[in-house]
Design an enzyme around this catalytic site. Sequence first.
Site, PDB file in Angstrom:
ATOM      1  N   LYS A  96       0.807  -1.234  -0.003  1.00 32.47           N
ATOM      2  CA  LYS A  96       0.203   0.189  -0.048  1.00 32.47           C
ATOM      3  C   LYS A  96       0.686   1.360  -0.153  1.00 32.47           C
ATOM      4  O   LYS A  96       0.555   2.310  -0.725  1.00 32.47           O
ATOM      5  CB  LYS A  96      -0.975   0.172   1.201  1.00 32.47           C
ATOM      6  CG  LYS A  96      -1.933  -0.913   1.145  1.00 32.47           C
ATOM      7  CD  LYS A  96      -2.825  -0.902   2.427  1.00 32.47           C
ATOM      8  CE  LYS A  96      -3.645  -2.343   2.523  1.00 32.47           C
ATOM      9  NZ  LYS A  96      -3.869  -2.554   3.794  1.00 32.47           N
TER      10      LYS A  96
ATOM     11  N   GLN B 196      -4.341  -1.451  10.055  1.00 30.72           N
ATOM     12  CA  GLN B 196      -3.894  -2.754   9.328  1.00 30.72           C
ATOM     13  C   GLN B 196      -4.415  -3.946  10.383  1.00 30.72           C
ATOM     14  O   GLN B 196      -4.293  -3.986  11.370  1.00 30.72           O
ATOM     15  CB  GLN B 196      -2.597  -2.729   9.189  1.00 30.72           C
ATOM     16  CG  GLN B 196      -2.138  -4.289   8.496  1.00 30.72           C
ATOM     17  CD  GLN B 196      -2.896  -4.160   6.991  1.00 30.72           C
ATOM     18  OE1 GLN B 196      -2.733  -3.182   6.140  1.00 30.72           O
ATOM     19  NE2 GLN B 196      -3.269  -5.345   6.692  1.00 30.72           N
TER      20      GLN B 196
ATOM     21  N   ASP C 119     -11.179   2.995   4.763  1.00 31.36           N
ATOM     22  CA  ASP C 119     -11.420   1.681   4.696  1.00 31.36           C
ATOM     23  C   ASP C 119     -12.821   1.371   4.568  1.00 31.36           C
ATOM     24  O   ASP C 119     -13.499   0.515   4.333  1.00 31.36           O
ATOM     25  CB  ASP C 119     -10.929   0.682   5.801  1.00 31.36           C
ATOM     26  CG  ASP C 119      -9.667   0.037   5.365  1.00 31.36           C
ATOM     27  OD1 ASP C 119      -9.379  -0.280   4.212  1.00 31.36           O
ATOM     28  OD2 ASP C 119      -8.878  -0.220   6.465  1.00 31.36           O
TER      29      ASP C 119
END
Lengths: 297, 297
Positions: A55, A99, A122
């Site tokens: 990412k 994460q 997200d």
Amino acid sequence: MTAEIIDGKAISSELRNNITNEIKQLKSINENFQPKLIIIQVGERPDSSTYVRMKLKSSSEVGIDGSLIKLSNDISQDSLLEKIHDLNNDESVHGILIQLPLPSHLDEEKITNAVKQEKDIDGFSELNLAAIFKKNAVAKFIPCTPKGIMYLLNHENVKIKNKNVVVCGRSDIVGGPLSKLLEKAGGTVTTVHSQTTSDQLKFYCQNADIIVSAVGIANFITGDLIKPGCVIIDVGTNYVPDDSKKSGQRMCGDVDFDSCLSKASKITPVPGGVGPMTVVMVLDNVLQSAKRSAGLL
Amino acid sequence: MTAEIIDGKAISSELRNNITNEIKQLKSINENFQPKLIIIQVGERPDSSTYVRMKLKSSSEVGIDGSLIKLSNDISQDSLLEKIHDLNNDESVHGILIQLPLPSHLDEEKITNAVKQEKDIDGFSELNLAAIFKKNAVAKFIPCTPKGIMYLLNHENVKIKNKNVVVCGRSDIVGGPLSKLLEKAGGTVTTVHSQTTSDQLKFYCQNADIIVSAVGIANFITGDLIKPGCVIIDVGTNYVPDDSKKSGQRMCGDVDFDSCLSKASKITPVPGGVGPMTVVMVLDNVLQSAKRSAGLL
């Protein structure tokens, strides 16, 4: 009939170029425009480290200032929440990505919900999910995998309105929100799950115009289950033994690709289908957030 | 086959007695135990006034201290929010119910969301809906109509796991959350809606073990659409012309009762099916809230 293979790699790379160009252009108009992503990783899980690296690399390639805050595996919940709180208040930060999975002593739900809605790229926070599920509400961010799938379907001109759609899997990050997005797009959606019998699965799949599988079981969807001409989106990432590979295994999706290829009209491969779309949607959401914060959206 | 008629009136009255007895018992153990419901009504819509009266009467019958705050039709959004804020902070209040619809100058979503989750006995706030939609989350309150339907199905020993379920309608207060509750109970659910074609409707209904209709269209579900032995829950409240009635009209549901009665295994009538369950679930949610606040849940 041989299905057209939906090239997620090419489509994501095209979108990635668009993002790069748009950021370049916005920077040229306003030198202060700088999309910024912070990834928080707790501990050192090797798979997490791989995702994070990927990412960050992608971010830097498109012109997003991405950085990693790596925290010790035994960080307390309060310290982590405080960290998130600081980032929520830092106006230069447009996206905060926790994460997952987190170590078991941390309350994943509480921590995910602590990310301010405007920076929750997200799209995992409760308020964001609620907006996806509410009939007329518009979510700040669509979670990256469902967003990538909707983009693929749109890119391939797959009609959703008036269609029979089957979503296999009902997770909070893929199946749940995706079912609702497909329904909002006019599809009549059946969500199948672990308590659906194989007879039920067959019944719904044999009638489906679009099947999305996100259950994490290799060969879950086979050619005999599907209707000729249907569109298949494979979200699975599974590993099966394969002696011809050095590692002794090979990556595959939920779909038995060969038997479906000859019946479907369009199909995504694994790898190279949904996966690359998910990654690029992280970048797209960060750009969207930065634009919103600059009053450009 | 003639379907068994599910007597919502009798079942709700049984539940109402249970609630009355439980409140009486809890009061006898703790004299300070007093479930309290506040209804906020803005303006004077006659239909709203009827509903409010009904809820207050039912509350008082079971031992809930219910009262109405009636506010002027032109109240400002800020004043209304302040009122809700005060009630959120009043520890003696266990349930706050905003009678909908609100006058058009008020933001219904913002006002509904202002009710503290712990007192949102309608279950309409975003955080509450998110919990219904999330796979493993538990909502503080289930909205009253879906809760009443789940209660009826359970009371009638209708198996949901492994069954094909069709929910007609996708509103935020009935179809949306109910689809998810039925899915969580193990059903494989298809939600049909305004963009579902009549062929699609037929396909799904003819295969359904359970059909719930909440679309507000008289005769939406007819006998030829259904599978012999299916269970039918009718949430509709519609009015059709009827010369034999003094008012010139008669109340009916979404389901053509006569043609379905001879094919279904169980069916709810309108009136006397889901309607009375919805009212009693308001009371049940207030009791639940009062118990939670007293540390009894």
